[in-house]
Design a protein around this motif. Structure first.
Motif, PDB file in Angstrom:
ATOM      1  N   ARG A  27       0.830  -1.202   0.000  1.00 39.75           N
ATOM      2  CA  ARG A  27       0.000   0.000   0.000  1.00 39.75           C
ATOM      3  C   ARG A  27       0.875   1.267   0.000  1.00 39.75           C
ATOM      4  N   GLU A  28       1.959   1.254   0.764  1.00 40.79           N
ATOM      5  CA  GLU A  28       2.831   2.435   0.779  1.00 40.79           C
ATOM      6  C   GLU A  28       3.513   2.630  -0.571  1.00 40.79           C
ATOM      7  N   GLY A  29       3.686   1.545  -1.313  1.00 40.84           N
ATOM      8  CA  GLY A  29       4.313   1.634  -2.628  1.00 40.84           C
ATOM      9  C   GLY A  29       3.350   1.948  -3.752  1.00 40.84           C
ATOM     10  N   GLY A  30       2.088   2.211  -3.424  1.00 44.75           N
ATOM     11  CA  GLY A  30       1.121   2.603  -4.427  1.00 44.75           C
ATOM     12  C   GLY A  30       0.363   1.462  -5.073  1.00 44.75           C
ATOM     13  N   TYR A  31       0.468   0.266  -4.520  1.00 46.30           N
ATOM     14  CA  TYR A  31      -0.245  -0.899  -5.068  1.00 46.30           C
ATOM     15  C   TYR A  31      -1.740  -0.707  -4.866  1.00 46.30           C
ATOM     16  N   ALA A  32      -2.494  -0.745  -5.963  1.00 44.89           N
ATOM     17  CA  ALA A  32      -3.929  -0.452  -5.891  1.00 44.89           C
ATOM     18  C   ALA A  32      -4.801  -1.684  -6.022  1.00 44.89           C
ATOM     19  N   ASP A  33      -4.210  -2.843  -6.349  1.00 46.87           N
ATOM     20  CA  ASP A  33      -5.004  -4.057  -6.518  1.00 46.87           C
ATOM     21  C   ASP A  33      -5.420  -4.617  -5.161  1.00 46.87           C
ATOM     22  N   PRO A  34      -6.383  -5.527  -5.170  1.00 52.38           N
ATOM     23  CA  PRO A  34      -6.841  -6.100  -3.898  1.00 52.38           C
ATOM     24  C   PRO A  34      -5.735  -6.848  -3.160  1.00 52.38           C
ATOM     25  N   ILE A  35      -5.803  -6.814  -1.835  1.00 56.95           N
ATOM     26  CA  ILE A  35      -4.896  -7.563  -0.964  1.00 56.95           C
ATOM     27  C   ILE A  35      -5.756  -8.337   0.034  1.00 56.95           C
ATOM     28  N   THR A  36      -5.457  -9.621   0.189  1.00 55.29           N
ATOM     29  CA  THR A  36      -6.122 -10.434   1.195  1.00 55.29           C
ATOM     30  C   THR A  36      -5.068 -10.991   2.139  1.00 55.29           C
ATOM     31  N   LEU A  37      -5.281 -10.812   3.432  1.00 53.41           N
ATOM     32  CA  LEU A  37      -4.351 -11.277   4.465  1.00 53.41           C
ATOM     33  C   LEU A  37      -5.035 -12.388   5.260  1.00 53.41           C
ATOM     34  N   ILE A  38      -4.450 -13.588   5.202  1.00 52.30           N
ATOM     35  CA  ILE A  38      -5.037 -14.779   5.826  1.00 52.30           C
ATOM     36  C   ILE A  38      -4.178 -15.201   7.006  1.00 52.30           C
ATOM     37  N   GLY A  39      -4.813 -15.454   8.156  1.00 50.42           N
ATOM     38  CA  GLY A  39      -4.064 -15.915   9.314  1.00 50.42           C
ATOM     39  C   GLY A  39      -4.875 -16.893  10.140  1.00 50.42           C
ATOM     40  N   ASP A  40      -4.218 -17.942  10.633  1.00 43.37           N
ATOM     41  CA  ASP A  40      -4.963 -18.948  11.396  1.00 43.37           C
ATOM     42  C   ASP A  40      -5.192 -18.547  12.843  1.00 43.37           C
ATOM     43  N   GLU A  41      -4.589 -17.450  13.295  1.00 49.37           N
ATOM     44  CA  GLU A  41      -4.856 -16.935  14.638  1.00 49.37           C
ATOM     45  C   GLU A  41      -5.996 -15.926  14.576  1.00 49.37           C
ATOM     46  N   PRO A  42      -6.806 -15.844  15.627  1.00 46.59           N
ATOM     47  CA  PRO A  42      -7.893 -14.867  15.622  1.00 46.59           C
ATOM     48  C   PRO A  42      -7.417 -13.428  15.779  1.00 46.59           C
ATOM     49  N   GLU A  43      -6.177 -13.253  16.234  1.00 47.90           N
ATOM     50  CA  GLU A  43      -5.630 -11.916  16.442  1.00 47.90           C
ATOM     51  C   GLU A  43      -5.155 -11.310  15.121  1.00 47.90           C
ATOM     52  N   ARG A  44      -5.209  -9.974  15.055  1.00 51.19           N
ATOM     53  CA  ARG A  44      -4.562  -9.302  13.943  1.00 51.19           C
ATOM     54  C   ARG A  44      -3.043  -9.379  14.162  1.00 51.19           C
ATOM     55  N   PRO A  45      -2.229  -9.084  13.153  1.00 52.96           N
ATOM     56  CA  PRO A  45      -0.779  -9.283  13.268  1.00 52.96           C
ATOM     57  C   PRO A  45      -0.176  -8.571  14.473  1.00 52.96           C
ATOM     58  N   TYR A  46       0.736  -9.296  15.140  1.00 50.74           N
ATOM     59  CA  TYR A  46       1.459  -8.735  16.285  1.00 50.74           C
ATOM     60  C   TYR A  46       2.909  -9.193  16.251  1.00 50.74           C
ATOM     61  N   GLU A  47       3.747  -8.514  17.011  1.00 45.79           N
ATOM     62  CA  GLU A  47       5.174  -8.813  17.068  1.00 45.79           C
ATOM     63  C   GLU A  47       5.424  -9.800  18.206  1.00 45.79           C
ATOM     64  N   ARG A  48       6.054 -10.919  17.899  1.00 43.90           N
ATOM     65  CA  ARG A  48       6.196 -12.000  18.864  1.00 43.90           C
ATOM     66  C   ARG A  48       7.284 -11.797  19.920  1.00 43.90           C
ATOM     67  N   PRO A  49       8.390 -11.073  19.655  1.00 47.75           N
ATOM     68  CA  PRO A  49       9.444 -10.998  20.673  1.00 47.75           C
ATOM     69  C   PRO A  49       8.962 -10.540  22.042  1.00 47.75           C
ATOM     70  N   GLY A  50       8.024  -9.614  22.077  1.00 47.48           N
ATOM     71  CA  GLY A  50       7.539  -9.103  23.356  1.00 47.48           C
ATOM     72  C   GLY A  50       6.827 -10.129  24.207  1.00 47.48           C
ATOM     73  N   LEU A  51       6.384 -11.236  23.586  1.00 48.65           N
ATOM     74  CA  LEU A  51       5.693 -12.273  24.355  1.00 48.65           C
ATOM     75  C   LEU A  51       6.606 -12.836  25.444  1.00 48.65           C
ATOM     76  N   SER A  52       7.883 -13.009  25.129  1.00 52.04           N
ATOM     77  CA  SER A  52       8.825 -13.564  26.105  1.00 52.04           C
ATOM     78  C   SER A  52       9.703 -12.496  26.729  1.00 52.04           C
ATOM     79  N   LYS A  53       9.425 -11.238  26.402  1.00 53.99           N
ATOM     80  CA  LYS A  53      10.216 -10.135  26.955  1.00 53.99           C
ATOM     81  C   LYS A  53       9.311  -9.242  27.812  1.00 53.99           C
ATOM     82  N   GLU A  54       8.927  -8.062  27.304  1.00 56.27           N
ATOM     83  CA  GLU A  54       8.273  -7.074  28.152  1.00 56.27           C
ATOM     84  C   GLU A  54       6.900  -7.519  28.650  1.00 56.27           C
ATOM     85  N   VAL A  55       6.136  -8.250  27.837  1.00 61.48           N
ATOM     86  CA  VAL A  55       4.815  -8.677  28.299  1.00 61.48           C
ATOM     87  C   VAL A  55       4.957  -9.735  29.391  1.00 61.48           C
TER      88      VAL A  55
END
Length: 404
Positions: free
Chosen positions: A23-51
């Protein structure tokens, strides 16, 4: 069947960065993001660090605000696994039967914790650290009078050990190798990590084979090993991760301990790219294929995949990077060293503030700054150059002058 421009299979950091980069590069075609977790994307390092440490909340880990995907016209299918990739028909099939067409597909399926073939591994109270629910589940066993046994003294195992010990937990770590992280750091720094944990009260046992997990009424109560039996209120298994290559392999893509991709992250099929933990990618700096399971790599490769789809010609041309925080030990590591490399320390290990370099036949392969900050760019610039060991360790030579 719906038709989409780019389908991203895997809604972790790498997948999110593909969508963002397009999207930042100007891509105008459809994008579909599929994930098997119910959460939206998150950064994993914090799971074993600050959280896990309790210094930040899990909500801080999300890559984007909740409304970002709608605002950017990214269709999301969270909590829905993809179960087939059909290269001849250019489709991705979901577990609910939906079929999505694509012009480009990016595989960002990540990795899964390795499990041990042990009796009792399915008992309640046996955990791995990979997904958002794992952190509160493990943290529930922290505190005075609680006994936690961790199998494996890798980065995840040691981060969990440090967080648990700081919370007052009785912590035992059982490691198969002679020293923790020996294959990554070599003997000198592995011994430093051993001392760091034992000096802070962790019962770190090495050269130990685990033979069984014991339980009562379906719940884990202890661990049997070559070093004896250890009582446990909970067990964390941290023996590495395996790339989730099943979707790629079943589609007929080239796979070898990862999905094989070129320097642009293209797989053996030109319409399919792979990024993050699963990508065995040709690195133009090292001249060799690398598969890296770290936050920085997921972020950068997600951005690179977007650039490839946009036709920029960019390549995988950076050194691996990772970081950790354990007790009063904070570090950043850049490069790709090995236990066979020579280790050169600038400063004194006992001070807790030093820089380590790894070299092979005089060529610097990696560097690590420990409790010494704002120097990682200088260290990155040294990687790949031939520098005399005495110059690396001479504190009178500025880091920025090592390759001048």
């Amino acid at each position: 069947m719906s038709t989409q421009g780019t389908v991203i299979v895997g809604a972790g950091l790498a997948g999110a960065k593909v969508a963002e980069g397009l999207r930042e590069g100007g891509y105008a075609d459809p994008i579909t993001l599929i994930g098997d977790e119910p959460e939206r994307p998150y950064e994993r390092p914090g799971l074993s660090k600050e959280v896990l440490l309790g210094t930040d909340d899990a909500s801080s880990l999300y890559v984007h605000d909740a409304d970002w995907y709608e605002k950017k016209s990214v269709t999301t299918r969270f909590g829905m696994a993809a179960n087939a990739l059909n290269l001849s028909e250019s489709t991705v099939s979901l577990e609910n039967g939906d079929i999505i067409g694509y012009e480009h597909v990016v595989l960002a399926t990540g990795s899964s914790p390795r499990m041990l073939p042990l009796d009792g591994s399915d008992l309640d109270g046996v955990h791995t650290m990979r997904r958002m629910p794992d952190t509160p589940a493990i943290k529930a066993h922290f505190g005075d009078g609680k006994k936690l046994v961790i199998i494996g003294a890798g980065w995840i195992g040691l981060e969990v050990a440090a967080a648990a010990k700081l919370a007052g937990t009785d912590v035992t770590v059982l490691e198969y190798a002679p020293l923790p992280l020996q294959r990554v750091l070599g003997d000198t720094l592995a011994a430093y990590m051993y001392d760091l944990h034992t000096d802070n009260g962790v019962d770190l046992r090495t050269n130990v084979s685990v033979t069984a997990l014991k339980g009562d009424n379906g719940r884990v109560t202890g661990v049997d090993s070559s070093a004896g039996h250890f009582d446990a209120d909970a067990v964390v298994i941290g023996v590495g991760a395996a790339p989730n290559t099943e979707l790629a392999a079943s589609a007929g893509l080239a796979v070898d301990n990862g999905v094989i991709v070129d320097e642009h992250l293209r797989t053996s099929h030109p319409a399919v790219l792979a990024v993050g933990d699963i990508a065995l990618a040709q690195n133009t700096v090292t001249g060799a294929p690398l598969r890296v399971e770290h936050w920085d790599n997921a972020m950068r490769q997600g951005q690179l995949a977007a650039q490839t789809i946009l036709g920029s010609g960019a390549v995988y041309d950076w050194q691996p990077y990772f970081f950790t925080d354990q007790f009063d030990f904070g570090m950043e590591y850049v490069g790709h060293g090995s236990s066979d490399d020579d280790v050169h320390v600038r400063g004194h290990l006992g001070s807790g503030e030093f820089i380590a370099f790894w070299s092979n036949d005089g060529r610097v392969t990696a560097a690590m700054n420990v409790n010494t900050w704002d120097v990682n760019d200088d260290l990155r610039a040294v990687i790949g150059h031939y520098v005399a060991p005495g110059r690396l360790t001479d504190e009178d030579v500025a880091l920025g002058d090592l390759v001048s």
